[in-house]
Write an enzyme that holds these catalytic residues in place. Structure first.
Site, mmCIF file in Angstrom:
data_model
loop_
_atom_site.group_PDB
_atom_site.id
_atom_site.type_symbol
_atom_site.label_atom_id
_atom_site.label_comp_id
_atom_site.label_asym_id
_atom_site.label_seq_id
_atom_site.Cartn_x
_atom_site.Cartn_y
_atom_site.Cartn_z
ATOM 1 C CE LYS A 75 -3.993 -2.166 2.255
ATOM 2 N NZ LYS A 75 -5.000 -2.058 3.361
ATOM 3 C CE1 TYR A 108 -9.505 -3.158 0.449
ATOM 4 C CE2 TYR A 108 -8.611 -1.051 -0.244
ATOM 5 C CZ TYR A 108 -8.449 -2.281 0.362
ATOM 6 O OH TYR A 108 -7.219 -2.631 0.904
ATOM 7 C CG ASN A 167 -3.694 -2.053 6.843
ATOM 8 O OD1 ASN A 167 -3.525 -1.665 5.692
ATOM 9 N ND2 ASN A 167 -4.758 -2.732 7.235
ATOM 10 C CD GLU A 195 -9.139 -8.726 -3.451
ATOM 11 O OE1 GLU A 195 -8.022 -9.253 -3.260
ATOM 12 O OE2 GLU A 195 -9.871 -8.335 -2.523
HETATM 13 P P1 ATP Z 1 -7.247 -5.634 3.169
HETATM 14 O O1 ATP Z 1 -8.579 -5.922 2.499
HETATM 15 O O2 ATP Z 1 -6.650 -4.311 2.748
HETATM 16 O O3 ATP Z 1 -6.290 -6.784 3.014
HETATM 17 P P2 ATP Z 1 -8.319 -6.481 5.693
HETATM 18 O O4 ATP Z 1 -8.962 -7.578 4.894
HETATM 19 O O5 ATP Z 1 -7.435 -6.872 6.826
HETATM 20 O O6 ATP Z 1 -7.492 -5.516 4.745
HETATM 21 P P3 ATP Z 1 -10.798 -5.010 5.598
HETATM 22 O O7 ATP Z 1 -11.854 -5.137 6.627
HETATM 23 O O8 ATP Z 1 -10.998 -5.686 4.281
HETATM 24 O O9 ATP Z 1 -9.425 -5.501 6.262
HETATM 25 O O10 ATP Z 1 -10.546 -3.452 5.369
HETATM 26 C C1 ATP Z 1 -9.911 -2.985 4.189
HETATM 27 C C2 ATP Z 1 -8.954 -1.878 4.567
HETATM 28 O O11 ATP Z 1 -9.709 -0.747 5.019
HETATM 29 C C3 ATP Z 1 -8.009 -2.175 5.731
HETATM 30 O O12 ATP Z 1 -6.880 -2.910 5.370
HETATM 31 C C4 ATP Z 1 -7.658 -0.791 6.210
HETATM 32 O O13 ATP Z 1 -6.700 -0.169 5.348
HETATM 33 C C5 ATP Z 1 -8.998 -0.079 6.057
HETATM 34 N N1 ATP Z 1 -9.799 -0.175 7.284
HETATM 35 C C6 ATP Z 1 -10.543 -1.230 7.708
HETATM 36 N N2 ATP Z 1 -11.153 -0.971 8.861
HETATM 37 C C7 ATP Z 1 -10.810 0.299 9.197
HETATM 38 C C8 ATP Z 1 -11.119 1.154 10.297
HETATM 39 N N3 ATP Z 1 -11.919 0.776 11.283
HETATM 40 N N4 ATP Z 1 -10.551 2.397 10.299
HETATM 41 C C9 ATP Z 1 -9.748 2.796 9.288
HETATM 42 N N5 ATP Z 1 -9.425 2.045 8.238
HETATM 43 C C10 ATP Z 1 -9.937 0.804 8.184
HETATM 44 MG MG MG Z 2 -10.076 -7.179 3.154
#
Ligand code: ATP
Ligand code: MG
Length: 139
Positions: free
Chosen positions: A11, A51, A114, A128
């Site tokens: 990212k 997303y 993250n 994706e």
């Molecule tokens: P990713 O899909 O990016 O691999 P993930 O599957 O661990 O991450 P998701 O729930 O899919 O988590 O959320 C997608 C992304 O949105 C997260 O990686 C983070 O960058 C952001 N995100 C998720 N929850 C929050 C939150 N509560 N506050 C801020 N950003 C968030």
């Molecule tokens: Mg995710």
């Protein structure tokens, strides 16, 4: 377990901090094979589609702003059980909750910033990979 493919993203926070090489090396050291790679500054439309499952979440709009703030590195990874293994290597979404030694525990700045993305299952991986690599060569 058959070989499978997953989508990984380094990212914009991690690219900006010069962690691209470190994180690609980490992928390879885990025994996952990189079969496609692109560096790109994503557009709002690309991130919104990618997303889309999160479009009604309160973090969606800031997430789009973050993911379009600078270049990302997109990769297709291949290996046995690749989806689960890459997610395990990444750690939990929130670095405060991620296990010791995971990428997010080590490098993430916050729950939003993250460092990495990984597909969360076979159907999201297929979607994706198609979203970012349709029509492009996979090694
Ligand atoms: P990713 O899909 O990016 O691999 P993930 O599957 O661990 O991450 P998701 O729930 O899919 O988590 O959320 C997608 C992304 O949105 C997260 O990686 C983070 O960058 C952001 N995100 C998720 N929850 C929050 C939150 N509560 N506050 C801020 N950003 C968030
Ligand atoms: Mg995710």
């Amino acid at each position: 377990m058959a070989s499978e493919r997953t989508l990984a993203i380094v990212k914009p926070d991690a690219v900006a901090r010069g962690l691209t090489g470190t994180l690609l090396a980490r992928i390879e050291s885990e025994g996952l094979r990189i079969v496609a790679l692109r560096m790109v500054r994503l557009s709002p439309r690309e991130v919104e589609g990618f997303y889309a499952v999160h479009r009604d979440k309160p973090f969606f709009s800031p997430l789009v702003a973050f993911m379009t703030s600078g270049p990302s590195v997109l990769a297709v990874l291949e290996g046995e059980d690749a989806i689960r293994r890459w997610r395990a290597c990444m750690g939990a979404t929130d670095p405060m909750e991620a296990d010791e030694g995971t990428i997010r525990r080590t490098y993430a700045e916050s729950k939003q910033r993250n460092a990495v993305h990984g597909s969360d299952g076979p159907s999201s991986a297929a979607f994706e990979i198609g979203w970012f690599f349709r029509g492009l060569d996979l090694a």
